[in-house]
Design a protein around this motif. Structure first.
Motif, PDB file in Angstrom:
ATOM      1  N   LEU A 215       0.825  -1.205   0.000  1.00 34.63           N
ATOM      2  CA  LEU A 215       0.000   0.000   0.000  1.00 34.63           C
ATOM      3  C   LEU A 215       0.861   1.258   0.000  1.00 34.63           C
ATOM      4  N   GLY A 216       1.941   1.259   0.759  1.00 39.86           N
ATOM      5  CA  GLY A 216       2.853   2.403   0.755  1.00 39.86           C
ATOM      6  C   GLY A 216       3.491   2.623  -0.609  1.00 39.86           C
ATOM      7  N   VAL A 217       3.867   1.543  -1.284  1.00 38.23           N
ATOM      8  CA  VAL A 217       4.459   1.651  -2.619  1.00 38.23           C
ATOM      9  C   VAL A 217       3.403   2.105  -3.622  1.00 38.23           C
ATOM     10  N   PHE A 218       2.196   1.588  -3.505  1.00 37.25           N
ATOM     11  CA  PHE A 218       1.130   1.985  -4.422  1.00 37.25           C
ATOM     12  C   PHE A 218       0.824   3.476  -4.309  1.00 37.25           C
ATOM     13  N   LEU A 219       0.810   4.000  -3.097  1.00 33.52           N
ATOM     14  CA  LEU A 219       0.539   5.428  -2.910  1.00 33.52           C
ATOM     15  C   LEU A 219       1.667   6.294  -3.458  1.00 33.52           C
ATOM     16  N   GLU A 220       2.877   5.771  -3.447  1.00 36.33           N
ATOM     17  CA  GLU A 220       4.034   6.539  -3.933  1.00 36.33           C
ATOM     18  C   GLU A 220       4.178   6.448  -5.452  1.00 36.33           C
ATOM     19  N   ARG A 221       4.066   5.246  -6.021  1.00 38.87           N
ATOM     20  CA  ARG A 221       4.381   5.031  -7.432  1.00 38.87           C
ATOM     21  C   ARG A 221       3.194   4.612  -8.290  1.00 38.87           C
TER      22      ARG A 221
ATOM     23  N   TYR B 260      12.507   2.096   0.945  1.00 35.28           N
ATOM     24  CA  TYR B 260      13.460   2.532  -0.076  1.00 35.28           C
ATOM     25  C   TYR B 260      12.742   3.301  -1.186  1.00 35.28           C
ATOM     26  N   ILE B 261      11.632   2.792  -1.651  1.00 36.43           N
ATOM     27  CA  ILE B 261      10.881   3.454  -2.720  1.00 36.43           C
ATOM     28  C   ILE B 261      10.351   4.802  -2.255  1.00 36.43           C
TER      29      ILE B 261
ATOM     30  N   LEU C 223       7.123 -13.272   0.020  1.00 36.49           N
ATOM     31  CA  LEU C 223       8.279 -14.100   0.366  1.00 36.49           C
ATOM     32  C   LEU C 223       8.791 -13.846   1.775  1.00 36.49           C
ATOM     33  N   GLY C 224       8.615 -12.637   2.264  1.00 36.81           N
ATOM     34  CA  GLY C 224       9.049 -12.288   3.614  1.00 36.81           C
ATOM     35  C   GLY C 224       8.607 -10.875   3.930  1.00 36.81           C
ATOM     36  N   TYR C 225       8.011 -10.693   5.057  1.00 31.97           N
ATOM     37  CA  TYR C 225       7.436  -9.398   5.406  1.00 31.97           C
ATOM     38  C   TYR C 225       8.498  -8.299   5.524  1.00 31.97           C
ATOM     39  N   ILE C 226       9.634  -8.607   6.118  1.00 34.08           N
ATOM     40  CA  ILE C 226      10.702  -7.619   6.326  1.00 34.08           C
ATOM     41  C   ILE C 226      11.284  -7.121   5.001  1.00 34.08           C
ATOM     42  N   PRO C 227      11.587  -7.983   4.027  1.00 32.11           N
ATOM     43  CA  PRO C 227      12.063  -7.460   2.736  1.00 32.11           C
ATOM     44  C   PRO C 227      11.050  -6.534   2.062  1.00 32.11           C
ATOM     45  N   GLY C 228       9.771  -6.823   2.225  1.00 35.16           N
ATOM     46  CA  GLY C 228       8.739  -5.953   1.684  1.00 35.16           C
ATOM     47  C   GLY C 228       8.761  -4.571   2.323  1.00 35.16           C
ATOM     48  N   ILE C 229       8.964  -4.532   3.627  1.00 37.85           N
ATOM     49  CA  ILE C 229       9.044  -3.250   4.339  1.00 37.85           C
ATOM     50  C   ILE C 229      10.280  -2.473   3.889  1.00 37.85           C
ATOM     51  N   ILE C 230      11.411  -3.144   3.795  1.00 31.15           N
ATOM     52  CA  ILE C 230      12.651  -2.477   3.385  1.00 31.15           C
ATOM     53  C   ILE C 230      12.503  -1.895   1.979  1.00 31.15           C
ATOM     54  N   HIS C 231      11.938  -2.650   1.073  1.00 24.68           N
ATOM     55  CA  HIS C 231      11.738  -2.165  -0.299  1.00 24.68           C
ATOM     56  C   HIS C 231      10.768  -0.983  -0.317  1.00 24.68           C
ATOM     57  N   ALA C 232       9.714  -1.046   0.454  1.00 29.56           N
ATOM     58  CA  ALA C 232       8.738   0.047   0.490  1.00 29.56           C
ATOM     59  C   ALA C 232       9.372   1.332   1.025  1.00 29.56           C
TER      60      ALA C 232
ATOM     61  N   PHE D 213       5.465  -1.816  -7.584  1.00 26.21           N
ATOM     62  CA  PHE D 213       4.341  -2.349  -6.809  1.00 26.21           C
ATOM     63  C   PHE D 213       4.332  -3.878  -6.866  1.00 26.21           C
ATOM     64  N   LEU D 214       4.513  -4.426  -8.058  1.00 26.08           N
ATOM     65  CA  LEU D 214       4.509  -5.880  -8.207  1.00 26.08           C
ATOM     66  C   LEU D 214       5.706  -6.528  -7.518  1.00 26.08           C
TER      67      LEU D 214
END
Length: 57
Positions: A20-26, A52-53, A41-50, A32-33
């Motif tokens: 949702l954070g990535v969708f609101l930004e980009r 970063y974006i 695959l893992g909740y923490i990598p998703g947070i880190i990527h979000a 987003f995908l």
């Protein structure tokens, strides 16, 4: 670029639900995908990527 209140809201949403954070930004694009895949695959990598974006200029 200054840090705004909308960035703070996006960061909180990125911690709770990273795609949702990535969708609101980009919008609905490759970032987003990628974030959906990382979150599945893992909740923490998703947070880190979000985060970063959101902070990427």
């Amino acid at each position: 670029m200054p840090f705004t209140a909308s960035d703070l809201i996006k960061i909180v949403l990125a911690i709770v639900l990273p795609p949702l954070g990535v969708f609101l930004e980009r919008g609905c694009n490759a970032d987003f995908l990628i974030n959906i895949l990382l979150t599945v695959l893992g909740y923490i990598p998703g947070i880190i990527h979000a985060i970063y974006i959101i902070f990427k200029f």
